[in-house]
Design a protein around this motif. Structure first.
Motif, mmCIF file in Angstrom:
data_model
loop_
_atom_site.group_PDB
_atom_site.id
_atom_site.type_symbol
_atom_site.label_atom_id
_atom_site.label_comp_id
_atom_site.label_asym_id
_atom_site.label_seq_id
_atom_site.Cartn_x
_atom_site.Cartn_y
_atom_site.Cartn_z
ATOM 1 N N ASP A 271 0.841 -1.211 0.000
ATOM 2 C CA ASP A 271 0.000 0.000 0.000
ATOM 3 C C ASP A 271 0.870 1.252 0.000
ATOM 4 O OD1 ASP A 271 -2.457 -1.426 0.110
ATOM 5 O OD2 ASP A 271 -2.348 -1.526 2.304
ATOM 6 N N SER A 272 1.962 1.230 0.764
ATOM 7 C CA SER A 272 2.867 2.385 0.809
ATOM 8 C C SER A 272 3.532 2.607 -0.545
ATOM 9 C CB SER A 272 3.936 2.175 1.885
ATOM 10 O OG SER A 272 3.349 2.107 3.161
ATOM 11 N N ILE A 273 3.895 1.520 -1.219
ATOM 12 C CA ILE A 273 4.492 1.636 -2.554
ATOM 13 C C ILE A 273 3.466 2.168 -3.549
ATOM 14 C CG2 ILE A 273 5.410 0.267 -4.474
ATOM 15 C CD1 ILE A 273 6.885 -1.390 -2.251
ATOM 16 N N PHE A 274 2.224 1.735 -3.431
ATOM 17 C CA PHE A 274 1.167 2.282 -4.289
ATOM 18 C C PHE A 274 1.023 3.784 -4.053
ATOM 19 C CE2 PHE A 274 -1.241 -2.010 -4.378
ATOM 20 C CZ PHE A 274 -0.450 -2.456 -5.411
ATOM 21 N N TRP A 275 1.141 4.225 -2.793
ATOM 22 C CA TRP A 275 1.043 5.659 -2.488
ATOM 23 C C TRP A 275 2.174 6.405 -3.196
ATOM 24 C CZ3 TRP A 275 3.817 9.678 -0.651
ATOM 25 C CH2 TRP A 275 3.108 10.826 -0.290
ATOM 26 N N ILE A 276 3.379 5.853 -3.158
ATOM 27 C CA ILE A 276 4.511 6.489 -3.844
ATOM 28 C C ILE A 276 4.222 6.593 -5.332
ATOM 29 C CG2 ILE A 276 6.944 6.212 -4.499
ATOM 30 C CD1 ILE A 276 7.298 4.777 -1.714
ATOM 31 N N ARG A 277 3.726 5.512 -5.925
ATOM 32 C CA ARG A 277 3.427 5.522 -7.364
ATOM 33 C C ARG A 277 2.342 6.532 -7.705
ATOM 34 N NH1 ARG A 277 3.464 -0.438 -9.849
ATOM 35 N NH2 ARG A 277 1.945 0.641 -11.107
ATOM 36 N N GLU A 278 1.369 6.696 -6.843
ATOM 37 C CA GLU A 278 0.269 7.627 -7.117
ATOM 38 C C GLU A 278 0.635 9.086 -6.869
ATOM 39 O OE1 GLU A 278 -4.254 8.529 -5.536
ATOM 40 O OE2 GLU A 278 -3.467 6.498 -5.365
ATOM 41 N N LEU B 198 7.901 3.920 -10.547
ATOM 42 C CA LEU B 198 8.397 2.905 -9.617
ATOM 43 C C LEU B 198 7.813 1.546 -9.995
ATOM 44 C CD1 LEU B 198 9.867 1.960 -7.079
ATOM 45 C CD2 LEU B 198 7.918 2.749 -5.741
ATOM 46 N N SER B 199 8.699 0.592 -10.264
ATOM 47 C CA SER B 199 8.286 -0.723 -10.753
ATOM 48 C C SER B 199 8.247 -1.743 -9.619
ATOM 49 C CB SER B 199 9.250 -1.180 -11.844
ATOM 50 O OG SER B 199 8.901 -2.443 -12.315
ATOM 51 N N VAL B 200 7.099 -2.407 -9.476
ATOM 52 C CA VAL B 200 6.922 -3.477 -8.497
ATOM 53 C C VAL B 200 5.963 -4.497 -9.100
ATOM 54 C CG1 VAL B 200 5.024 -2.297 -7.293
ATOM 55 C CG2 VAL B 200 6.378 -4.022 -6.085
ATOM 56 N N ARG B 201 6.252 -5.757 -8.901
ATOM 57 C CA ARG B 201 5.390 -6.809 -9.442
ATOM 58 C C ARG B 201 4.360 -7.184 -8.381
ATOM 59 N NH1 ARG B 201 6.151 -10.249 -13.617
ATOM 60 N NH2 ARG B 201 8.375 -9.838 -13.733
ATOM 61 N N TYR B 202 3.098 -7.277 -8.796
ATOM 62 C CA TYR B 202 2.010 -7.718 -7.915
ATOM 63 C C TYR B 202 0.858 -8.160 -8.801
ATOM 64 C CZ TYR B 202 -0.332 -3.357 -9.048
ATOM 65 O OH TYR B 202 -0.943 -2.339 -9.718
ATOM 66 N N SER B 203 -0.027 -8.952 -8.242
ATOM 67 C CA SER B 203 -1.218 -9.329 -8.995
ATOM 68 C C SER B 203 -2.453 -9.388 -8.108
ATOM 69 C CB SER B 203 -1.014 -10.671 -9.709
ATOM 70 O OG SER B 203 -0.761 -11.681 -8.773
ATOM 71 N N CYS C 57 2.561 -7.346 0.401
ATOM 72 C CA CYS C 57 1.141 -7.182 0.720
ATOM 73 C C CYS C 57 0.810 -7.663 2.131
ATOM 74 C CB CYS C 57 0.268 -7.911 -0.294
ATOM 75 S SG CYS C 57 0.473 -9.708 -0.269
ATOM 76 N N SER C 58 1.664 -8.491 2.727
ATOM 77 C CA SER C 58 1.338 -9.014 4.052
ATOM 78 C C SER C 58 2.200 -8.419 5.167
ATOM 79 C CB SER C 58 1.458 -10.544 4.066
ATOM 80 O OG SER C 58 2.778 -10.936 3.828
ATOM 81 N N ILE C 59 3.226 -7.659 4.806
ATOM 82 C CA ILE C 59 4.048 -7.003 5.828
ATOM 83 C C ILE C 59 3.423 -5.650 6.137
ATOM 84 C CG2 ILE C 59 6.326 -6.087 6.405
ATOM 85 C CD1 ILE C 59 7.475 -8.152 4.407
ATOM 86 N N ARG C 60 3.011 -5.469 7.362
ATOM 87 C CA ARG C 60 2.351 -4.235 7.781
ATOM 88 C C ARG C 60 3.354 -3.101 7.954
ATOM 89 N NH1 ARG C 60 -1.454 -4.972 5.489
ATOM 90 N NH2 ARG C 60 -2.488 -6.920 5.813
ATOM 91 N N ALA C 61 2.953 -1.932 7.513
ATOM 92 C CA ALA C 61 3.746 -0.724 7.740
ATOM 93 C C ALA C 61 3.661 -0.374 9.225
ATOM 94 C CB ALA C 61 3.208 0.416 6.885
#
Length: 103
Positions: free
Chosen positions: A34-41, A47-52, A74-78
């Protein structure tokens, strides 16, 4: 405002890598993905990250090294007011940023 600092490997095999630090607002219950998605947005959409999990209802693609240990982003909590280093998995061909070639 509580934050989390992520130091993320950026670059690719041809141009090399650098560690870039991002400060992200902390939200209770959020994951590192979620934090990486915030950076991308909000900061850098390149910023490249693989997820599905968000699109194909599948799993096991967001694995990275978090403070030196392999885990699913996705499972490691910030955790608020922490510094976390996120790197691509070792032993797999590195494509870009946190993205490696999957088998």
């Amino acid at each position: 405002m509580s934050t989390i600092k992520l130091s993320i490997v950026r670059g690719d095999a041809k141009q090399g890598s650098e560690l870039v630090e991002y400060e992200v607002p902390f939200t209770e219950g959020s994951s590192l993905l979620d934090s990486i998605f915030w950076i991308r947005e909000h900061v850098d959409p390149s910023l490249s990250v693989r997820y599905s999990c968000k699109s194909a209802n599948a799993c096991k693609e967001c694995m990275a090294l978090v403070d030196g240990k392999a885990g699913y982003l996705c499972s490691i909590r910030a955790k608020q007011n922490t510094n976390v280093t996120v790197m691509p998995l070792k032993g797999k061909p590195w494509l870009k940023d946190l993205t490696v070639e999957m088998d």
